[in-house]
Scaffold this active site. Structure first.
Site, PDB file in Angstrom:
ATOM      1  N   ARG A 211       0.842  -1.203   0.000  1.00  0.00           N
ATOM      2  CA  ARG A 211       0.000   0.000   0.000  1.00  0.00           C
ATOM      3  C   ARG A 211       0.877   1.253   0.000  1.00  0.00           C
ATOM      4  O   ARG A 211       2.096   1.160   0.075  1.00  0.00           O
ATOM      5  CB  ARG A 211      -0.898   0.016   1.234  1.00  0.00           C
ATOM      6  CG  ARG A 211      -0.124   0.110   2.533  1.00  0.00           C
ATOM      7  CD  ARG A 211      -1.012   0.033   3.759  1.00  0.00           C
ATOM      8  NE  ARG A 211      -1.480  -1.317   3.975  1.00  0.00           N
ATOM      9  CZ  ARG A 211      -0.802  -2.260   4.627  1.00  0.00           C
ATOM     10  NH1 ARG A 211       0.402  -1.975   5.118  1.00  0.00           N
ATOM     11  NH2 ARG A 211      -1.289  -3.457   4.788  1.00  0.00           N
ATOM     12  N   ILE A 213       3.137   4.476  -0.358  1.00  0.00           N
ATOM     13  CA  ILE A 213       4.272   4.832  -1.199  1.00  0.00           C
ATOM     14  C   ILE A 213       4.847   3.608  -1.892  1.00  0.00           C
ATOM     15  O   ILE A 213       5.185   3.647  -3.072  1.00  0.00           O
ATOM     16  CB  ILE A 213       5.341   5.560  -0.354  1.00  0.00           C
ATOM     17  CG1 ILE A 213       4.846   6.957   0.054  1.00  0.00           C
ATOM     18  CG2 ILE A 213       6.655   5.674  -1.133  1.00  0.00           C
ATOM     19  CD1 ILE A 213       5.769   7.688   1.007  1.00  0.00           C
ATOM     20  N   ASN A 279      11.774   0.176   0.870  1.00  0.00           N
ATOM     21  CA  ASN A 279      10.740   1.140   1.230  1.00  0.00           C
ATOM     22  C   ASN A 279      10.040   0.798   2.541  1.00  0.00           C
ATOM     23  O   ASN A 279       9.458   1.674   3.176  1.00  0.00           O
ATOM     24  CB  ASN A 279       9.702   1.227   0.108  1.00  0.00           C
ATOM     25  CG  ASN A 279       8.481   2.025   0.509  1.00  0.00           C
ATOM     26  OD1 ASN A 279       8.509   3.250   0.558  1.00  0.00           O
ATOM     27  ND2 ASN A 279       7.398   1.324   0.843  1.00  0.00           N
ATOM     28  N   ALA A 280      10.080  -0.468   2.963  1.00  0.00           N
ATOM     29  CA  ALA A 280       9.353  -0.883   4.169  1.00  0.00           C
ATOM     30  C   ALA A 280       9.779  -0.044   5.369  1.00  0.00           C
ATOM     31  O   ALA A 280      10.970   0.228   5.562  1.00  0.00           O
ATOM     32  CB  ALA A 280       9.611  -2.360   4.442  1.00  0.00           C
ATOM     33  N   GLY A 281       8.806   0.368   6.151  1.00  0.00           N
ATOM     34  CA  GLY A 281       9.124   1.160   7.333  1.00  0.00           C
ATOM     35  C   GLY A 281       7.931   1.241   8.272  1.00  0.00           C
ATOM     36  O   GLY A 281       6.781   1.081   7.851  1.00  0.00           O
ATOM     37  N   ASN A 338      12.150  15.317  14.404  1.00  0.00           N
ATOM     38  CA  ASN A 338      10.709  15.493  14.571  1.00  0.00           C
ATOM     39  C   ASN A 338      10.328  15.154  16.006  1.00  0.00           C
ATOM     40  O   ASN A 338      10.790  14.145  16.552  1.00  0.00           O
ATOM     41  CB  ASN A 338       9.938  14.595  13.599  1.00  0.00           C
ATOM     42  CG  ASN A 338       8.596  15.175  13.232  1.00  0.00           C
ATOM     43  OD1 ASN A 338       8.254  16.290  13.613  1.00  0.00           O
ATOM     44  ND2 ASN A 338       7.819  14.422  12.482  1.00  0.00           N
ATOM     45  N   TYR A 344      12.391   6.953  14.981  1.00  0.00           N
ATOM     46  CA  TYR A 344      12.188   7.019  13.526  1.00  0.00           C
ATOM     47  C   TYR A 344      13.254   7.902  12.872  1.00  0.00           C
ATOM     48  O   TYR A 344      13.853   7.530  11.856  1.00  0.00           O
ATOM     49  CB  TYR A 344      10.791   7.563  13.234  1.00  0.00           C
ATOM     50  CG  TYR A 344      10.428   7.608  11.772  1.00  0.00           C
ATOM     51  CD1 TYR A 344      10.055   6.451  11.093  1.00  0.00           C
ATOM     52  CD2 TYR A 344      10.432   8.814  11.075  1.00  0.00           C
ATOM     53  CE1 TYR A 344       9.704   6.497   9.754  1.00  0.00           C
ATOM     54  CE2 TYR A 344      10.085   8.868   9.742  1.00  0.00           C
ATOM     55  CZ  TYR A 344       9.725   7.700   9.086  1.00  0.00           C
ATOM     56  OH  TYR A 344       9.382   7.745   7.743  1.00  0.00           O
ATOM     57  N   LYS A 348      16.090   6.822  10.048  1.00  0.00           N
ATOM     58  CA  LYS A 348      16.136   7.418   8.713  1.00  0.00           C
ATOM     59  C   LYS A 348      17.430   8.191   8.481  1.00  0.00           C
ATOM     60  O   LYS A 348      17.938   8.242   7.351  1.00  0.00           O
ATOM     61  CB  LYS A 348      14.913   8.317   8.503  1.00  0.00           C
ATOM     62  CG  LYS A 348      13.595   7.545   8.460  1.00  0.00           C
ATOM     63  CD  LYS A 348      13.620   6.450   7.405  1.00  0.00           C
ATOM     64  CE  LYS A 348      12.304   5.729   7.269  1.00  0.00           C
ATOM     65  NZ  LYS A 348      12.318   4.681   6.209  1.00  0.00           N
ATOM     66  N   THR A 380      -0.864  10.342   2.579  1.00  0.00           N
ATOM     67  CA  THR A 380      -1.114   8.908   2.711  1.00  0.00           C
ATOM     68  C   THR A 380      -2.161   8.699   3.803  1.00  0.00           C
ATOM     69  O   THR A 380      -2.594   9.644   4.469  1.00  0.00           O
ATOM     70  CB  THR A 380       0.167   8.148   3.091  1.00  0.00           C
ATOM     71  OG1 THR A 380       0.602   8.609   4.380  1.00  0.00           O
ATOM     72  CG2 THR A 380       1.277   8.382   2.069  1.00  0.00           C
TER      73      THR A 380
END
Length: 439
Positions: A211, A213, A279-281, A338, A344, A348, A380
């Protein structure tokens, strides 16, 4: 979720009201479609002072599909060649070239400044070329009307390798990429027989592809001709299968953190992978003082450690073919941080460290490039659940005053994945509309 403010500013009353109140007036971005694959209008080619590229640039610009001219009343794009700028005084030539024409740029147009890497041996040249970065980032924040501005640094002898990058930057595919600095090496581009399907004959694997991105990345790679393997956790198998079936792709239900993940990926691609997209995260947000160890560990394990392990194993086993591409997903959070996302953001930022360290070695030892996309606020299901005021702030706090779409991340990934993008290596490109947070 629909951006109602963007819709409002597209109406006459909305434009009047927001103008009177001094509010942002975003322009709906024009993205790639089958019917509109290129920008509409000519490409204005300017030179600031004396070019260091000589005659090698003209055929590359001609290959973008735009009509190249030195005079245009309403250009869709402007390329200013500043590769010959070596002194502070020479920066005046950049002003002289763009000042008379920048207001004439079409809505949603593109400005690309061409420079060279700052020299470690000539501090005057280094100062002048580094100055272009501040210039480009500032122009991107003031140009408005959905236009974007980039700096493309071309290493000596690399002009002929710039075609895939200029095709991307001077097209609707780069709609949400702005204020970026991209450096090209002199690596020779791989062959592309048909630019409509530049990934024809290549096999790509996308993690987190059920699903959002990831699904969009898989869709664009398939559109560009790749045979795609869609990977996601077994819990998402039903949605993963629907995505794969829709694309004519292969579904691979697999937890990327599993000890045998690399071996199972290799088994699903017996002829090897030409494109590997990490891309998994996951997110497990909480302020550090309130974050239990398991929340920290799970995010780092999925977002970073599994990427390191599987990349090492697939490279060592030769599963990633020579001439291959590895693309990882970082985040603006890994650049600017953030609140509530120390886990997270750490994961990244770690991806960025991976790219910068591995890229030169992977190119030298395996003929494989390694790059990363760093998304900002992307529309998203996850961002739709963000509280209204925070969501609106995320949408407006960039130079384009709107959120991006998954397709924007996918288009950038597909550019990295192209065989002609050999010269693009070790780059972290933010897909954030030039977020006002972070560099």
């Amino acid at each position: 979720m629909a951006d109602r403010y963007l819709h409002l500013t597209g109406t006459a009353p909305g434009r009047f009201l927001t103008r009177r109140l001094g509010l942002p007036q975003p322009v709906r971005l024009r993205r790639w479609t089958v019917g509109t694959p290129t920008l509409e209008g000519p490409l204005l080619h300017l030179t600031a002072g004396r070019s260091a590229l000589g005659s090698t640039l003209a055929p590359v610009l001609a290959a973008t599909g735009l009509k190249v001219t030195e005079h245009a009343e309403r250009p869709a794009g402007i390329v200013v060649d500043a590769t010959g700028i070596t002194t502070a005084a020479g920066l005046g030539d950049v002003h002289a070239a763009l000042h008379p024409v920048v207001r004439s740029l079409s809505t949603g147009g593109r400005v690309v400044a061409l420079g060279t890497p700052p020299s470690p041996d000539d501090h005057h040249q280094a100062a002048a070329q580094q100055a272009l970065e501040g210039f480009v980032r500032s122009l991107g924040k003031e140009i408005g009307r959905g236009a974007t501005v980039q700096l493309l640094r071309i290493a000596p002898g690399a002009a002929a390798s710039a075609e895939s990058t200029l095709r991307f930057l001077l097209s609707p595919r780069s709609a949400y990429v702005s204020g970026q600095v991209i450096e090209l090496t002199a690596a020779a581009p791989g062959p592309v027989d048909d630019w409509v399907v530049p990934l024809a004959g290549r096999t790509a694997l996308v993690t987190g592809a059920a699903r959002g991105i990831g699904a969009s990345v898989a869709c664009v790679l398939a559109r560009d001709g790749a045979r795609v393997i869609c990977l996601d956790v077994p819990q998402a198998e039903e949605e993963l299968s629907r995505t794969a079936d829709r694309l004519g792709a292969t579904a691979l239900p697999l937890d990327i953190t599993a000890p045998d993940a690399a071996a199972r990926i290799a088994g699903a691609a017996p002829e090897g992978l030409d494109v590997l997209v990490h891309n998994a995260g996951i997110t497990r947000d909480r302020r550090l003082a309130n974050m239990p160890a398991e929340r920290w560990a799970s995010v780092v394990e999925v977002n970073l450690d599994s990427v390191l392990r599987t990349t090492d194993a697939l490279l060592d086993a030769g599963t990633v073919n020579r001439g291959g591409r590895i693309v990882a997903t970082a985040s603006i959070a890994g650049i600017a941080g953030n609140n509530g996302q120390t886990n997270y953001a750490a994961s990244k930022a770690g991806i960025i460290g991976l790219v910068r360290s591995l890229a030169p070695r992977a190119a030298a030892e395996h003929d494989v490039t390694v790059n990363a996309v760093a998304p900002g606020f992307i529309e998203t299901k996850m961002t739709a659940a963000v509280p209204l005021l925070i969501r609106e702030a995320g949408r407006r706090m960039n130079s384009l005053s709107q959120g991006g779409l998954p397709i924007d991340v996918a288009e950038t990934t597909a550019w990295f994945a192209q065989p002609a993008s050999s010269a693009v290596n070790g780059q972290v490109v933010r897909v954030c509309g030039q977020s006002l947070l972070g560099a």
